[in-house]
Design an enzyme around this catalytic site. Structure first.
Site, PDB file in Angstrom:
ATOM      1  N   ASP A  30      -0.787   2.957   1.344  1.00  3.97           N
ATOM      2  CA  ASP A  30      -1.167   5.341   1.152  1.00  3.97           C
ATOM      3  C   ASP A  30      -1.793   5.398   0.012  1.00  3.97           C
ATOM      4  O   ASP A  30      -1.120   4.899  -1.514  1.00  3.97           O
ATOM      5  CB  ASP A  30       0.491   5.751   2.053  1.00  3.97           C
ATOM      6  CG  ASP A  30       0.656   6.978   1.434  1.00  3.97           C
ATOM      7  OD1 ASP A  30      -0.753   7.360   2.203  1.00  3.97           O
ATOM      8  OD2 ASP A  30       1.276   7.205   1.025  1.00  3.97           O
ATOM      9  N   ASP A  32      -0.935   9.757  -1.606  1.00  2.00           N
ATOM     10  CA  ASP A  32       0.462  10.261  -2.220  1.00  2.00           C
ATOM     11  C   ASP A  32       1.771   9.486  -1.938  1.00  2.00           C
ATOM     12  O   ASP A  32       1.737   9.323  -0.714  1.00  2.00           O
ATOM     13  CB  ASP A  32       0.327  11.978  -1.501  1.00  2.00           C
ATOM     14  CG  ASP A  32      -0.683  12.662  -1.560  1.00  2.00           C
ATOM     15  OD1 ASP A  32      -1.212  13.486  -2.742  1.00  2.00           O
ATOM     16  OD2 ASP A  32      -2.090  12.091  -1.143  1.00  2.00           O
ATOM     17  N   ASP A 207       5.151   5.805   1.899  1.00  2.00           N
ATOM     18  CA  ASP A 207       6.239   6.389   1.810  1.00  2.00           C
ATOM     19  C   ASP A 207       6.675   7.330   2.875  1.00  2.00           C
ATOM     20  O   ASP A 207       7.869   7.997   2.792  1.00  2.00           O
ATOM     21  CB  ASP A 207       6.167   7.752   0.835  1.00  2.00           C
ATOM     22  CG  ASP A 207       5.528   8.138   0.134  1.00  2.00           C
ATOM     23  OD1 ASP A 207       3.477   8.019   0.808  1.00  2.00           O
ATOM     24  OD2 ASP A 207       5.569   9.327   0.008  1.00  2.00           O
TER      25      ASP A 207
HETATM   26 MG   LIG Z   1       2.428   9.603   1.703  1.00  6.00          MG
END
Ligand SMILES: [Mg+2]
Length: 255
Positions: A30, A32, A207
């Site tokens: 991922d 961000d 996240d």
């Molecule tokens: Mg993310």
């Protein structure tokens, strides 16, 4: 039914992942909150030269079996990481990039256009001005700047999605109305089906809630997921506390 998204969480991991194995693993990262810190506005995010060099190095050492899988559009991603990896997926699997080749899911644009108009009207009626990011296949409403409006904005997104037969994706301080049934799990699955990923063990790192689909897909193919951030119930098996820990883990790859 527009397809499944977030899978059922199974446990709260506390362990750090085993070292990256450059010859055996395939990486699905991922952006961000995983590779780069989340900023107040998504367009304030930049990848450092060090990070781009690290990604290039890891990708080269893994025969190219590294993909960045993001909710951002590929155009946006390209501006941030600038060709540091050869493979990527944008808008949660809607677009998939293999080298110079980009494939996109077929979507019903008219549904999204009607949804766009409704969102605009409802936001205006409620006096709300979240940052609206138009990604062609999806409309993302970012409310990091106006957190008190979270509930109303989420309700607007849900109502509009229901009206037009679209899907809602919930992320950190963002809710998205999306026209594709694809997920990050789809991106992992299709990339794993061909070289340089084929035959490797998938490792998905992320996240946010939309990363759960990638964790599940990686696990289903004999790999594992790594959650970035505070431990919480997740389909991932391991945890790294922050983006710096992710960079250190990537830099410590072993052959
Ligand atoms: Mg993310």
């Amino acid at each position: 039914m527009r397809g499944t998204q977030h899978q059922i969480a199974t446990s709260t991991p506390v362990d750090a992942p085993p070292p990256l194995n450059a010859s055996a693993h395939a990486l699905f990262l991922d952006l961000d909150g995983t590779l780069v810190e989340i900023q107040d506005r998504p367009n304030e995010v930049h990848a450092s030269a060090d990070l781009r060099a690290l990604l290039r190095h890891v990708s080269d050492s893994m025969s190219g079996a590294v993909a960045v899988i993001t909710g951002r559009s590929l155009g946006d991603l390209g501006e941030i990481i600038g060709g540091a990896v050869d493979y990527a997926a944008g808008v949660h699997g809607f677009e998939i990039q293999r080298g110079n080749r980009i494939s996109r899911d077929q979507i019903e644009i008219s549904q999204l256009e009607a949804a766009r108009a409704d969102v605009r009207r409802l936001l205006e009626e409620n006096g709300l001005a979240p940052l609206v990011e138009d990604k062609h296949a999806s409309l993302a409403l970012h409310y990091r700047q106006i957190p008190a409006a979270e509930e109303v904005i989420q309700r607007i997104a849900r109502d509009v999605a229901t009206t037009h037969g679209l899907r809602v994706l919930q992320g950190k301080m963002v809710v998205e109305i999306i026209a594709t049934a694809r997920t990050k799990g789809h991106a992992v699955t299709v990339l794993m089906a061909a070289p340089p990923f084929l035959g490797r063990t998938p490792v998905a790192i992320g996240d946010d809630r939309t990363d759960e689909d990638a964790f599940t897909a990686a696990k289903r193919m004999g790999g594992f997921g790594i959650l970035v951030g505070e431990p919480r119930p997740t389909g991932a098996d391991y945890v790294l506390p922050n983006t710096s820990a992710v960079a250190i883990w990537l830099a410590g790859e072993q052959n």
